[in-house]
Motif scaffolding. Structure first.
Motif, PDB file in Angstrom:
ATOM      1  N   ASN A   1       0.829  -1.216   0.000  1.00  0.00           N
ATOM      2  CA  ASN A   1       0.000   0.000   0.000  1.00  0.00           C
ATOM      3  C   ASN A   1       0.857   1.258   0.000  1.00  0.00           C
ATOM      4  O   ASN A   1       0.556   2.253   0.678  1.00  0.00           O
ATOM      5  CB  ASN A   1      -0.952   0.013   1.195  1.00  0.00           C
TER       6      ASN A   1
ATOM      7  N   LEU B   1      -3.252 -14.435   2.929  1.00  0.00           N
ATOM      8  CA  LEU B   1      -3.691 -13.885   1.642  1.00  0.00           C
ATOM      9  C   LEU B   1      -5.194 -14.052   1.419  1.00  0.00           C
ATOM     10  O   LEU B   1      -5.659 -14.028   0.281  1.00  0.00           O
ATOM     11  CB  LEU B   1      -2.923 -14.550   0.492  1.00  0.00           C
TER      12      LEU B   1
ATOM     13  N   LEU C   1      -1.392 -16.086  -7.247  1.00  0.00           N
ATOM     14  CA  LEU C   1      -1.569 -14.643  -7.345  1.00  0.00           C
ATOM     15  C   LEU C   1      -0.263 -14.039  -7.851  1.00  0.00           C
ATOM     16  O   LEU C   1       0.821 -14.438  -7.413  1.00  0.00           O
ATOM     17  CB  LEU C   1      -1.930 -14.046  -5.980  1.00  0.00           C
TER      18      LEU C   1
ATOM     19  N   GLY D   1       1.577 -10.395 -10.200  1.00  0.00           N
ATOM     20  CA  GLY D   1       1.449  -9.075 -10.826  1.00  0.00           C
ATOM     21  C   GLY D   1       2.626  -8.817 -11.737  1.00  0.00           C
ATOM     22  O   GLY D   1       3.644  -9.512 -11.679  1.00  0.00           O
TER      23      GLY D   1
ATOM     24  N   ASN E   1       3.635  -1.994  -6.510  1.00  0.00           N
ATOM     25  CA  ASN E   1       2.442  -1.495  -7.182  1.00  0.00           C
ATOM     26  C   ASN E   1       1.844  -0.299  -6.450  1.00  0.00           C
ATOM     27  O   ASN E   1       2.149  -0.032  -5.288  1.00  0.00           O
ATOM     28  CB  ASN E   1       1.406  -2.620  -7.276  1.00  0.00           C
TER      29      ASN E   1
ATOM     30  N   GLY F   1      -3.987   0.278  -3.747  1.00  0.00           N
ATOM     31  CA  GLY F   1      -5.258  -0.221  -4.268  1.00  0.00           C
ATOM     32  C   GLY F   1      -5.136  -1.249  -5.370  1.00  0.00           C
ATOM     33  O   GLY F   1      -6.150  -1.775  -5.843  1.00  0.00           O
ATOM     34  N   TYR F   2      -3.927  -1.542  -5.772  1.00  0.00           N
ATOM     35  CA  TYR F   2      -3.737  -2.527  -6.837  1.00  0.00           C
ATOM     36  C   TYR F   2      -4.113  -3.929  -6.351  1.00  0.00           C
ATOM     37  O   TYR F   2      -3.753  -4.338  -5.243  1.00  0.00           O
ATOM     38  CB  TYR F   2      -2.288  -2.523  -7.314  1.00  0.00           C
ATOM     39  N   GLU F   3      -4.866  -4.642  -7.156  1.00  0.00           N
ATOM     40  CA  GLU F   3      -5.252  -6.012  -6.850  1.00  0.00           C
ATOM     41  C   GLU F   3      -4.481  -6.971  -7.754  1.00  0.00           C
ATOM     42  O   GLU F   3      -4.454  -6.779  -8.977  1.00  0.00           O
ATOM     43  CB  GLU F   3      -6.756  -6.219  -7.060  1.00  0.00           C
ATOM     44  N   PRO F   4      -3.830  -7.980  -7.184  1.00  0.00           N
ATOM     45  CA  PRO F   4      -3.069  -8.913  -8.028  1.00  0.00           C
ATOM     46  C   PRO F   4      -3.975  -9.746  -8.925  1.00  0.00           C
ATOM     47  O   PRO F   4      -5.167  -9.932  -8.642  1.00  0.00           O
ATOM     48  CB  PRO F   4      -2.360  -9.801  -6.989  1.00  0.00           C
ATOM     49  N   LYS F   5      -3.391 -10.240  -9.984  1.00  0.00           N
ATOM     50  CA  LYS F   5      -4.114 -11.155 -10.867  1.00  0.00           C
ATOM     51  C   LYS F   5      -4.171 -12.534 -10.216  1.00  0.00           C
ATOM     52  O   LYS F   5      -3.284 -12.910  -9.450  1.00  0.00           O
ATOM     53  CB  LYS F   5      -3.415 -11.236 -12.226  1.00  0.00           C
ATOM     54  N   THR F   6      -5.206 -13.274 -10.514  1.00  0.00           N
ATOM     55  CA  THR F   6      -5.406 -14.586  -9.898  1.00  0.00           C
ATOM     56  C   THR F   6      -5.629 -15.633 -10.980  1.00  0.00           C
ATOM     57  O   THR F   6      -6.391 -15.414 -11.916  1.00  0.00           O
ATOM     58  CB  THR F   6      -6.618 -14.578  -8.951  1.00  0.00           C
TER      59      THR F   6
END
Length: 206
Positions: free
Chosen positions: A77, A92, A133, A135, A140, A143-148
């Protein structure tokens, strides 16, 4: 002489035909049952082989990532952070154990892509699916959300353990949050098809 010829030209009786039809019917039923069993066994074998291939791909992905773990911390963050690996329960947001770290060796030929060869990855269990998960960038924005990506389904449990030293009395730890990499990581998967599978990895940096 004529009586003999008439007897020879009579052919099969109705009873003989019925008996022959019954025999052929039984043979047909037996053959159909055998063929059905063979086809079912072949289908089951094909499905099990496909499941085995998925398991092997998932384990190879985990092995590649863990063995290339790097002692590199990332921002969380937007804040500075010294932790290079964290793992255990509720890390996680999964339904069992999870683990997160940075690994090297992410292929970027001649640095043509606008990213590092390091990648932040994590593993967790969600809805009986083992998820990876990841990125594209290490640090980052907020607010960035990792790819899953679901890499294996039919998983009922996922456990991670950590070995911190080579001392003979050292015990595997159920959780770890550290500024250095542990000596080894153990991954245990419990699957519906193959049962419990455990792999232990000695980290390359040790």
């Amino acid at each position: 002489m004529s009586t003999l010829n008439n007897h020879q030209s009579q052919g099969f009786t109705l009873l003989e035909i019925l008996v022959a039809m019954a025999i052929f019917t039984l043979i047909g039923i037996a053959s159909t049952g055998l063929l059905t069993n063979v086809l079912d066994d072949d289908k089951a074998s094909s499905e099990r082989f496909a499941q085995l291939e998925k398991l092997q791909r998932a384990m190879l992905t985990i092995e590649r990532d863990v063995l290339q773990a790097m002692p590199r911390a990332v921002r969380i963050n937007g804040e500075l952070n010294q932790v290079v690996m964290r793992g255990g329960e509720d890390e996680l947001g999964g339904s069992a154990d999870s683990i997160g770290f940075v690994h090297g060796g992410w292929h970027n030929p001649q640095f043509m892509l606008p990213r590092s060869t390091l990648q932040l990855v994590g593993y967790r269990l969600q809805d009986d699916k083992l998820q990876r998960l990841y990125g594209n960038y290490l640090d980052n924005v907020i607010g960035y959300e990792p790819k899953t990506k679901d890499i294996l389904d039919g998983v009922s449990n996922f456990q991670v353990e950590f070995l911190l030293s080579s001392d003979e009395e050292a015990q595997w730890q159920e959780s770890y949050t550290g500024v250095e990499l542990p000596m080894a990581v153990a991954i245990t998967l419990t699957t519906d098809v193959f049962g419990e599978i455990r792999r232990e990895f000695l980290l390359a940096s040790q």
